[in-house]
Design an enzyme around this catalytic site. Structure first.
Site, PDB file in Angstrom:
ATOM      1  N   GLN A 170      40.050  38.107  30.754  1.00 41.34           N
ATOM      2  CA  GLN A 170      41.101  38.593  31.647  1.00 41.34           C
ATOM      3  C   GLN A 170      41.021  37.890  33.001  1.00 41.34           C
ATOM      4  O   GLN A 170      41.853  38.133  33.868  1.00 41.34           O
ATOM      5  CB  GLN A 170      40.943  40.100  31.852  1.00 41.34           C
ATOM      6  CG  GLN A 170      41.153  40.922  30.588  1.00 41.34           C
ATOM      7  CD  GLN A 170      40.775  42.373  30.794  1.00 41.34           C
ATOM      8  OE1 GLN A 170      39.611  42.715  30.930  1.00 41.34           O
ATOM      9  NE2 GLN A 170      41.770  43.246  30.835  1.00 41.34           N
ATOM     10  N   ILE A 213      40.812  34.718  35.846  1.00 37.01           N
ATOM     11  CA  ILE A 213      41.608  33.510  36.112  1.00 37.01           C
ATOM     12  C   ILE A 213      40.776  32.432  36.799  1.00 37.01           C
ATOM     13  O   ILE A 213      41.305  31.447  37.289  1.00 37.01           O
ATOM     14  CB  ILE A 213      42.832  33.846  36.989  1.00 37.01           C
ATOM     15  CG1 ILE A 213      42.399  34.383  38.361  1.00 37.01           C
ATOM     16  CG2 ILE A 213      43.750  34.838  36.277  1.00 37.01           C
ATOM     17  CD1 ILE A 213      43.538  34.558  39.354  1.00 37.01           C
ATOM     18  N   HIS A 244      45.278  36.217  31.265  1.00 36.74           N
ATOM     19  CA  HIS A 244      46.005  36.349  32.529  1.00 36.74           C
ATOM     20  C   HIS A 244      46.221  35.005  33.214  1.00 36.74           C
ATOM     21  O   HIS A 244      46.494  34.947  34.406  1.00 36.74           O
ATOM     22  CB  HIS A 244      45.268  37.322  33.455  1.00 36.74           C
ATOM     23  CG  HIS A 244      45.238  38.718  32.928  1.00 36.74           C
ATOM     24  ND1 HIS A 244      44.353  39.673  33.386  1.00 36.74           N
ATOM     25  CD2 HIS A 244      45.986  39.327  31.968  1.00 36.74           C
ATOM     26  CE1 HIS A 244      44.563  40.807  32.726  1.00 36.74           C
ATOM     27  NE2 HIS A 244      45.535  40.617  31.865  1.00 36.74           N
ATOM     28  N   CYS A 289      56.662  24.853  40.139  1.00 35.26           N
ATOM     29  CA  CYS A 289      57.714  25.181  41.098  1.00 35.26           C
ATOM     30  C   CYS A 289      58.754  26.033  40.376  1.00 35.26           C
ATOM     31  O   CYS A 289      59.301  25.612  39.355  1.00 35.26           O
ATOM     32  CB  CYS A 289      58.356  23.914  41.648  1.00 35.26           C
ATOM     33  SG  CYS A 289      59.770  24.266  42.742  1.00 35.26           S
ATOM     34  N   CYS A 340      62.492  23.978  40.814  1.00 39.45           N
ATOM     35  CA  CYS A 340      62.835  22.749  40.083  1.00 39.45           C
ATOM     36  C   CYS A 340      61.963  22.527  38.848  1.00 39.45           C
ATOM     37  O   CYS A 340      62.148  21.558  38.126  1.00 39.45           O
ATOM     38  CB  CYS A 340      62.749  21.535  41.013  1.00 39.45           C
ATOM     39  SG  CYS A 340      61.067  21.007  41.418  1.00 39.45           S
ATOM     40  N   SER A 353      34.117  44.665  31.470  1.00 38.83           N
ATOM     41  CA  SER A 353      35.501  45.152  31.501  1.00 38.83           C
ATOM     42  C   SER A 353      35.517  46.670  31.395  1.00 38.83           C
ATOM     43  O   SER A 353      34.793  47.252  30.581  1.00 38.83           O
ATOM     44  CB  SER A 353      36.327  44.551  30.357  1.00 38.83           C
ATOM     45  OG  SER A 353      37.635  45.100  30.347  1.00 38.83           O
ATOM     46  N   SER A 354      36.363  47.299  32.196  1.00 34.08           N
ATOM     47  CA  SER A 354      36.522  48.755  32.134  1.00 34.08           C
ATOM     48  C   SER A 354      37.492  49.159  31.035  1.00 34.08           C
ATOM     49  O   SER A 354      37.653  50.344  30.746  1.00 34.08           O
ATOM     50  CB  SER A 354      37.007  49.289  33.486  1.00 34.08           C
ATOM     51  OG  SER A 354      38.182  48.599  33.890  1.00 34.08           O
ATOM     52  N   ALA A 397      28.741  47.527  33.710  1.00 31.12           N
ATOM     53  CA  ALA A 397      27.993  48.162  34.794  1.00 31.12           C
ATOM     54  C   ALA A 397      28.087  49.678  34.754  1.00 31.12           C
ATOM     55  O   ALA A 397      27.249  50.372  35.336  1.00 31.12           O
ATOM     56  CB  ALA A 397      28.483  47.637  36.143  1.00 31.12           C
TER      57      ALA A 397
END
Length: 253
Positions: A100, A102, A118, A126, A129, A192-193, A218
């Site tokens: 997840q 980036i 993600h 852009c 364009c 991850s939660s 954790a």
């Protein structure tokens, strides 16, 4: 914890096709702040303003100023957990990493098959364009505090290929991730939660398909009941121990 580490290692040592699913918790140990939780970024920033597609189109400067405030974190280094996952891939155990995040830390640690649900910061487009850029083309400007501007049309609507709130996940990547969850024999969640959907459905898909389930996080999650092995701890401390135990088990064969 040592008993759970041994159980996780036994599952992975026997695996022919393991998949790892990672969230913000693994990168937090590299100094990248998480978004949720007590110290999460969304307690300081309004995600609708700085991390939604509608907010970006309304005010791209707000997005980039938010990113600039975190720029030191954007150039963080992989930690022992990232390297441990890459080592499991080199050993032929892990066939895919679904993330997840980036930050591209998995690739920098040596992982080769990474499915980025993600997106990532390595490419920018852009919106006016449709010119495409490598992130490296804007690093110098970014470090000076200047927001990216299209070299072709002059637009400030230059957006990294990250999924903002209000945007769908990249469908091909999501399809590949679902296929991996369906066909793996071991599925390990790290950091991850499991509250962001549809990504959080992947462990349930793997469980339904018969995979052995491991989670290293954790803190406990709502999905803990579906896991065969649950380890509460820091990924950077736990995963290297799992890898060492996998190597020991394999050497005994």
């Amino acid at each position: 914890m040592e008993d759970e580490i041994r159980k996780a290692a036994e599952i992975l040592a026997k695996s022919k096709h393991a998949v790892v699913f990672t969230g913000a918790g693994i990168s937090a140990e590299s100094g990248i702040p998480t978004f949720r939780g007590e110290d999460g970024l969304w307690r300081k920033y309004d995600p609708e303003e700085v991390a939604s597609i509608s907010g970006f189109k309304r005010n791209p400067r707000a997005f980039w100023e938010f990113s600039m405030e975190m720029k030191d974190k954007l150039f963080a280094e992989p930690n022992p957990a990232h390297y441990a996952i890459a080592e499991l891939e080199r050993m032929g155990i892990v066939k895919a990493v679904i993330t997840q995040n980036i930050d591209m830390l998995h690739q920098r640690a040596g992982s080769r098959r990474v499915l980025e649900l993600h997106g990532s910061m390595d490419k920018l487009d852009c919106l006016d364009c449709h010119e495409t850029y490598d992130w490296s083309e804007f690093v110098e400007d970014f470090n000076k505090g200047e927001i990216p501007r299209c070299r072709k049309c002059g637009s400030y609507y230059v957006k990294p290929r990250v999924v903002l709130f209000g945007e769908p996940l990249p469908q091909r990547t999501l399809f590949e991730a679902i296929e991996e969850a369906k066909h793996c024999d071991a599925f390990m969640v790290v950091g991850s939660s499991l509250v962001v959907y549809p990504a959080a459905e992947l462990p349930y898909i793997a469980k339904k398909a018969g995979a052995k389930m491991i989670i290293v996080n954790a803190e406990p999650t709502m999905a803990d009941p579906i896991f065969d092995v649950k380890i509460i701890g820091k990924a950077g401390e736990v995963l290297p121990k799992i890898v060492e135990e996998v190597k020991r088990l394999r050497s005994e064969k």
